[in-house]
Design a protein around this motif. Structure first.
Motif, short mmCIF file in Angstrom:
data_model
loop_
_atom_site.label_atom_id
_atom_site.label_comp_id
_atom_site.label_asym_id
_atom_site.label_seq_id
_atom_site.Cartn_x
_atom_site.Cartn_y
_atom_site.Cartn_z
N ASP A 32 0.83 -1.20 0.00
CA ASP A 32 0.00 0.00 0.00
C ASP A 32 0.87 1.25 0.00
OD1 ASP A 32 -1.93 -1.88 0.40
OD2 ASP A 32 -2.08 -1.53 2.53
N ARG A 48 -8.97 -6.97 2.43
CA ARG A 48 -8.99 -6.68 3.86
C ARG A 48 -10.38 -6.93 4.43
NH1 ARG A 48 -3.93 -5.59 6.31
NH2 ARG A 48 -2.64 -4.40 4.87
N TRP A 92 -0.82 5.59 0.80
CA TRP A 92 -1.24 4.81 1.95
C TRP A 92 -0.04 4.27 2.74
CZ3 TRP A 92 -5.99 5.41 3.56
CH2 TRP A 92 -6.97 5.78 2.64
N ARG A 138 -1.28 1.61 11.74
CA ARG A 138 -0.32 2.06 10.73
C ARG A 138 -0.18 3.58 10.68
NH1 ARG A 138 -1.00 -1.30 5.19
NH2 ARG A 138 -0.46 0.77 4.46
N ASP A 186 -7.71 -8.10 10.65
CA ASP A 186 -7.33 -6.69 10.50
C ASP A 186 -7.76 -5.81 11.67
OD1 ASP A 186 -6.01 -6.95 7.99
OD2 ASP A 186 -7.96 -7.04 7.00
N VAL A 220 -10.84 3.11 3.81
CA VAL A 220 -9.68 2.76 2.99
C VAL A 220 -10.24 1.93 1.83
CG1 VAL A 220 -8.04 2.80 4.92
CG2 VAL A 220 -9.19 0.65 4.31
N PHE A 229 -5.19 -0.20 9.99
CA PHE A 229 -4.79 1.05 9.36
C PHE A 229 -4.65 2.17 10.39
CE2 PHE A 229 -6.08 -1.35 5.69
CZ PHE A 229 -5.18 -0.96 4.71
N GLN A 250 -3.14 5.88 10.26
CA GLN A 250 -4.27 6.60 9.70
C GLN A 250 -5.15 7.15 10.83
OE1 GLN A 250 -4.70 7.15 6.38
NE2 GLN A 250 -2.77 6.09 6.03
N TRP A 278 2.10 -5.45 8.91
CA TRP A 278 1.27 -4.54 8.12
C TRP A 278 0.46 -5.23 7.04
CZ3 TRP A 278 1.65 -1.29 11.59
CH2 TRP A 278 2.87 -0.90 12.16
#
Length: 735
Positions: free
Chosen positions: A4, A361, A17, A162, A64, A371, A159, A164, A306
């Motif tokens: 991403d 995902r 991303w 990560r 996720d 996303v 995310f 976001q 990730w």
């Protein structure tokens, strides 16, 4: 890439991303302990804790979502001292050995350190963790103390972890002790789905379960106490009767049984070099752990933390690297992607009929389309790689039954290459995103700044990448072989002619005579990006360049500007955007080097190949656990130092682990002729650090062989001995 677009700082709306690089996400330096099973993975520090000392990318993740964000063990209120911490060789058990620090017991008395031994063992199933804690008193007097375990669940989407930021989140509820003795954390997402983390304790903690749980330790000299905890991830309506998870031993036995079944399907490798054996065994175990059993067969998820989910190009390249040793993995990958192939136009997902998946995902943010990656098709190379792998699989196995099964999917993929992939009808395969928040760059180097001109200007779409043209040429040519095998002679001729035309078009448009390599890409105006890159090396893999040009490309790749001593850099030193600490503009990726190694072997470039393989091998010996990371920095090799870690690289990563198979396949030149029941070794060689190699269970159809190869010091030649044969198969060595 599978990533991403993880990379350096970039514009907010660049479609990259990226994983935000912070102290919380940087995993490279302390090498966390990881386990994976199915759609679950566990990331812990060396103590077996998660976020015990601060917010990090640790915890228990499932589908996720982080179902357990805090796990912390204390002895008498203090963090124990670490003795050892390791994941078992087969990646099934995390074992941590701890002891007590000096603990004050009274104003004039203390418990001396190293008196109490604490062993933590953890096993991860799909959506379940089992932990067994054994506390033993090695002192000569009675011990009165306590042990505690603290838990929390933030239900953060991967995310969010990560980096976001979300405008709103769902309802996170207080932990609840249930009448059956379990503890439940729950979260009602904005997607309307309830997610729960259920903990059970044996024996129950003193005073009942809660976020902080305590067990008294009254241990005579030599006495011990065992405490077991189960953590269960639940999604959807709460069942009337909660699932009773298997015990520690039963869960471990089931995982090891499946790992054994996977191991029996592939070749087994050993050598006279123990360090090489350690690297290969770690790579093999990592691939097994990252592989998820799907309804279509085994499928490798990309990497932890990730990208622990299905990816298109990652899985296809991983299967390609392992094909000589493990064709069953390729079979599972092909069937999986055939099932998820796009069938309609959907610009929001960059989907078009016939296109192969980029990423899938299952988290809350994907469900809400915060996303775009719920089921996303924004990669230009997955589709030709799908056809390429199918052709290579058929060449390897002779399994035309699978080819017939997925034939409509292969035809649809070729139709996509011709109709949607070739945007302007010039035979070249280009990309230009349709989704407003999809990936801008859609090759494996999908950082926002990874495709550029020699003056540093970013290339404008639609963009034609060199490696993608090589994949497409091989896809058309491979499809021609498949069509011929199935009796479609006319179609075979058409597709083979298209491959020939594409090869000529690429040579005309991409070759840079003065730089002795192919251009990185063509931009939307068909202007070449005159940049020396590793991308050109992928053309060797498919056999696109002439032998003379292949030799010159290899020389360019192995020049000091590109080969740093550990491997070939993504971008050569001296190029305008070169940065050895970047994600795609000067770093070293093991899988990239593995594919180039296979290409060098294809052209008989053994001298360059041995230098490259030695760099990869030395890299593996220089990193923790001999586990090659997703990537590392491209600084030049210096005596006495290992490669420089990239801070947010995945560990482990499927195609990095598969590089061990690619390098060995390149050494041996192993290929198969199923129509003649012959396994061939084409100009095999062993480098100076590998005197003897043994391969067992090398399969062709229902037959298998065990072979031994030895290197002769006098002339560097290699002899091969057949040790065992099962079924009708012959061995041939081509010198």
């Amino acid at each position: 890439m599978d990533d991403d677009g993880m990379g350096p700082p970039r514009p907010e709306d660049d479609g990259s991303w990226a994983v935000t690089a912070t102290a919380a996400t940087a995993l490279a330096l302390y090498r966390p302990r990881t386990l994976k099973n199915g759609s679950s993975f566990l990331v812990l520090d060396h103590f077996g804790d998660a976020q015990a000392l601060g917010a990090t990318a640790e915890g228990l993740f499932h589908e996720d979502t982080r179902f357990l964000s805090r796990l912390s063990l204390r002895l008498a209120g203090l963090r124990p001292l670490l003795l050892s911490s390791a994941v078992s060789a087969d990646n099934t058990v995390l074992s941590v050995n701890l002891t007590n620090p000096d603990i004050p017991l009274a104003p004039d008395r203390k418990l001396m350190r190293d008196t109490v031994h604490v062993e933590r063992q953890m096993v991860l199933g799909s959506g379940i963790v089992r932990e067994r804690v054994t506390v033993r008193n090695f002192g000569d007097s009675h011990l009165s103390s306590e042990m505690s375990l603290t838990f929390a669940a933030d239900f953060a989407d991967i995310f969010e972890v990560r980096g976001q930021t979300r405008a709103r989140r769902g309802e996170r509820r207080a932990a609840e002790a249930r009448p059956d003795g379990s503890l439940v954390f729950s979260y009602l997402g904005l997607d309307g789905v309830e997610r729960r983390t259920r903990l059970r304790f044996d024996p129950p903690p003193e005073g009942g379960p809660g976020r902080d749980n305590r067990w008294p330790l009254e241990l005579a000299p030599g006495g011990q106490r065992v405490i077991e905890v189960s953590v269960l991830c639940e999604t959807g309506p709460e069942p009337a009767e909660p699932t009773q998870p298997p015990g520690f031993d039963g869960l471990l036995a089931g995982i090891r049984a499946w790992s054994g079944e996977r191991g029996a399907e592939r070749a087994i490798v050993s050598s006279s070099n123990q360090a090489f054996n350690d690297w290969f065994a770690r790579s093999e175990s990592d691939l097994t752990m990252l592989t998820t059993q799907t309804a279509s067969g085994p499928f490798p998820y990309a990497g932890i933390p990730w990208f622990s989910c299905p990816f298109g190009r990652d899985s296809l390249i991983t299967a390609l690297q392992c094909l000589w040793a493990d064709p069953e993995l390729a079979r599972g990958v092909l069937r999986y992607h055939a099932k998820l192939q796009a069938t309609e136009l959907d610009p929001a997902r960059d989907a078009e009929p016939g296109k192969i998946l980029h990423e899938s995902r299952n988290g809350e943010m994907a469900s809400l389309r915060e996303v775009p990656f719920g089921r996303y098709y924004g990669s230009v190379d997955s589709t030709p790689l799908f056809v390429l792998l199918a052709a290579e699989y058929a060449d390897r196995t002779g399994d035309l039954a699978l080819i017939r099964e997925i034939w409509p999917n292969l035809v649809a993929a070729l139709r996509w290459i011709e109709r949607h992939g070739d945007i302007d009808g010039d035979l070249l395969l280009e990309y230009d995103r349709q989704s407003v928040n999809g990936l801008i760059n859609q090759g494996w180097k999908d950082s926002w700044d990874s495709v550029f001109h020699d003056d540093g200007r970013l290339a404008e779409a639609p963009i034609a990448l060199i490696e993608v043209q090589a994949y497409a040429e091989a896809a058309w040519r491979g499809a021609g072989r498949l069509a011929r095998a199935l009796g479609h002679e006319n179609q075979a001729e058409v597709w083979t002619d298209r491959a020939d035309s594409l090869r000529a078009r690429v040579d005309e448009a991409f070759w840079m005579e003065d730089l002795s390599t192919y251009a990185l890409a063509l931009d939307g105006e068909k202007r070449p990006c005159r940049v020396r890159s590793s991308n050109a090396g992928h053309a060797l893999l498919t056999g696109l360049p002439s032998p003379d040009r292949a030799r010159r490309i290899a020389q360019t790749l192995m020049a000091p500007e590109s080969f740093c001593g550990w491997g070939i850099r993504t971008i050569a030193e001296g190029e305008s955007r070169y940065n050895p600490m970047s994600y795609h503009n000067g770093s070293v990726w093991p899988h990239d080097n593995g594919l180039i190694a296979l290409g060098m072997k294809r052209y008989g470039l053994n001298a360059q190949l041995e230098r490259l393989l030695t760099g990869i091998y030395d890299s593996a010996l220089s990193v923790d656990m001999h586990r090659l990371p997703e990537l590392f920095c491209g600084f030049a090799r210096r005596p006495g130092e290992g490669p420089t870690a990239y801070p947010v690289a995945c560990l482990p990563q499927a195609w990095a682990a598969a590089t061990a198979y690619a390098t060995l396949g390149a050494m041996l030149g192993v290929c198969f002729r199923p129509e003649d029941n012959v396994i061939r070794f084409h100009r095999p060689f062993l480098p100076s650090w590998l005197e003897e190699l043994r391969i067992e269970n090398l399969r062709l159809g229902t037959a298998a062989v065990d072979v031994r190869l030895r290197r002769h010091e006098a002339d560097g030649g290699v002899s091969l001995n057949l040790l065992r044969r099962r079924g009708a198969v012959e061995i041939a060595v081509i010198t």
